[in-house]
Design a protein around this motif. Structure first.
Motif, PDB file in Angstrom:
ATOM      1  N   GLU A 140      16.755 -23.900  -0.587  1.00 31.61           N
ATOM      2  CA  GLU A 140      15.547 -23.670   0.485  1.00 31.61           C
ATOM      3  C   GLU A 140      15.216 -22.284   0.891  1.00 31.61           C
ATOM      4  N   THR A 145       8.259 -22.131  -4.746  1.00 33.92           N
ATOM      5  CA  THR A 145       7.047 -22.785  -4.774  1.00 33.92           C
ATOM      6  C   THR A 145       5.867 -21.565  -4.845  1.00 33.92           C
ATOM      7  N   ARG A 173       8.820 -32.933  -1.427  1.00 32.27           N
ATOM      8  CA  ARG A 173       8.247 -32.519  -0.105  1.00 32.27           C
ATOM      9  C   ARG A 173       8.078 -33.600   0.877  1.00 32.27           C
ATOM     10  N   ARG A 176      10.972 -34.572   2.991  1.00 29.33           N
ATOM     11  CA  ARG A 176      11.391 -33.453   3.630  1.00 29.33           C
ATOM     12  C   ARG A 176      11.327 -33.613   4.970  1.00 29.33           C
TER      13      ARG A 176
END
Length: 319
Positions: A140, A145, A173, A176
């Motif tokens: 993360e 991206t 996503r 998340r």
């Protein structure tokens, strides 16, 4: 113009291109029934089974079979061909040989040597098979991206066929927003499968390179990260992937974002190390990206250019 009962179009179609499709459509218009014989073996750079599947998708209104010789029960009335060997095959089958000029006049060898130069003469399933697929992945808040988007933009700027370069977003996503305790093991194969479907769709109508913000392989590591166990079902989906290069964004030098229960600087080193270890263990071609964004982008472009320079290895002559 003379019509025939049963026509035959033989060829290796390695790979099938617009010239081949013109031949098939010409024969179809002049026959009551048409068989396309895809010749070759499963050991060629493009396996026989794949070429048969592609021709069936592209020409759903004809019978497509695979093998070196025609062994069907029905007498062949005409062999349609753009190659000299068609005359001999016609004689063996007791059929008339119909020569059809190849339109456009493409060279099979030239297409094999540089598919990108003839990209617009290839149909979607063939493009999907020949597209070089690049996955950008990382822990993360490591800029994966951002980098994937920058890579897609970089190659679009090259113009021509490259202007159609696609980017596949991270389907996970949508999950998340959930708390870690809300994630179920059963969610991960669903995520991985949909990610694979998005990738396949993009590969069918993009350029010769495709950039993916994660893949099913990364989902297997996320399963470990969030649930503490491996997911066999997710791993099976990952094993079917057709990716060619993985770009791993290192966590070092990139500040961790406040990501609530999913964040935590202490977890990013574990994720980076685990991804790198499993990439190596599974034999995936990998480049590790470090430094500021500009340096990471330059390293990534060099790795992708090297992949593209190698091509899809079609120049071996079919046997």
């Amino acid at each position: 113009m003379k019509r025939y009962g049963h026509g035959l179009v033989p060829g290796r179609f390695h790979p099938p291109h617009a010239g081949h499709h013109h031949l098939v459509r010409t024969a179809r218009d002049r026959c009551e029934r048409l068989t396309v014989l895809v010749r070759g073996s499963s050991t060629e750079p493009l396996p026989l089974e794949d070429r048969v599947d592609w021709m069936r998708e592209i020409h759903p209104d004809v019978l497509v079979v695979g093998g070196e010789e025609y062994t069907g029960p029905e007498q062949v009335d005409a062999v349609f061909t753009s190659e000299p060997y068609g005359d001999e095959l016609g004689r063996r089958l007791g059929a008339e040989t119909v020569h059809v000029d190849r339109v456009p006049p493409l060279s099979d060898t030239a297409v094999r040597e540089d598919p990108a130069a003839f990209w617009d003469f290839l149909e979607p399933p063939v493009r999907a098979a020949l597209t070089r697929r690049v996955v950008v992945l990382g822990a993360e808040s490591t800029g994966a991206t951002t980098l994937a988007l920058a890579l897609a933009d970089h190659y679009r700027r090259r113009g021509g066929v490259w202007a159609r370069t696609r980017y596949v977003p991270d389907h996970a996503r949508a999950y998340r927003a959930l708390e870690p305790a809300e994630l179920r093991s059963a969610d991960f194969p669903v995520i991985a499968q949909h990610q694979a479907e998005l990738e396949e769709e993009a590969a069918r109508d993009g350029s010769p390179v495709l950039f993916c913000d994660t893949d099913a392989f990364a989902a297997t590591i996320r399963h470990e990260r969030y649930l503490g166990t491996t997911s066999r079902a997710t791993g099976e989906i990952a094993a079917l992937g057709r990716q060619h290069l993985w770009l791993l964004t290192d966590h070092r030098g990139v500040p961790a974002a406040d990501d609530g229960p999913r964040g935590g600087e202490h977890l990013r080193p574990w994720m980076t190390a685990r991804l790198l270890a499993q990439l190596a263990h599974t034999g995936r071609r990998t480049a590790v990206l470090t430094g500021p964004h500009e340096e990471r982008l330059a390293t990534a472009v060099a790795a992708v250019d090297a992949l593209l320079a190698e091509g899809p290895h079609l120049t071996e002559e079919p046997r």
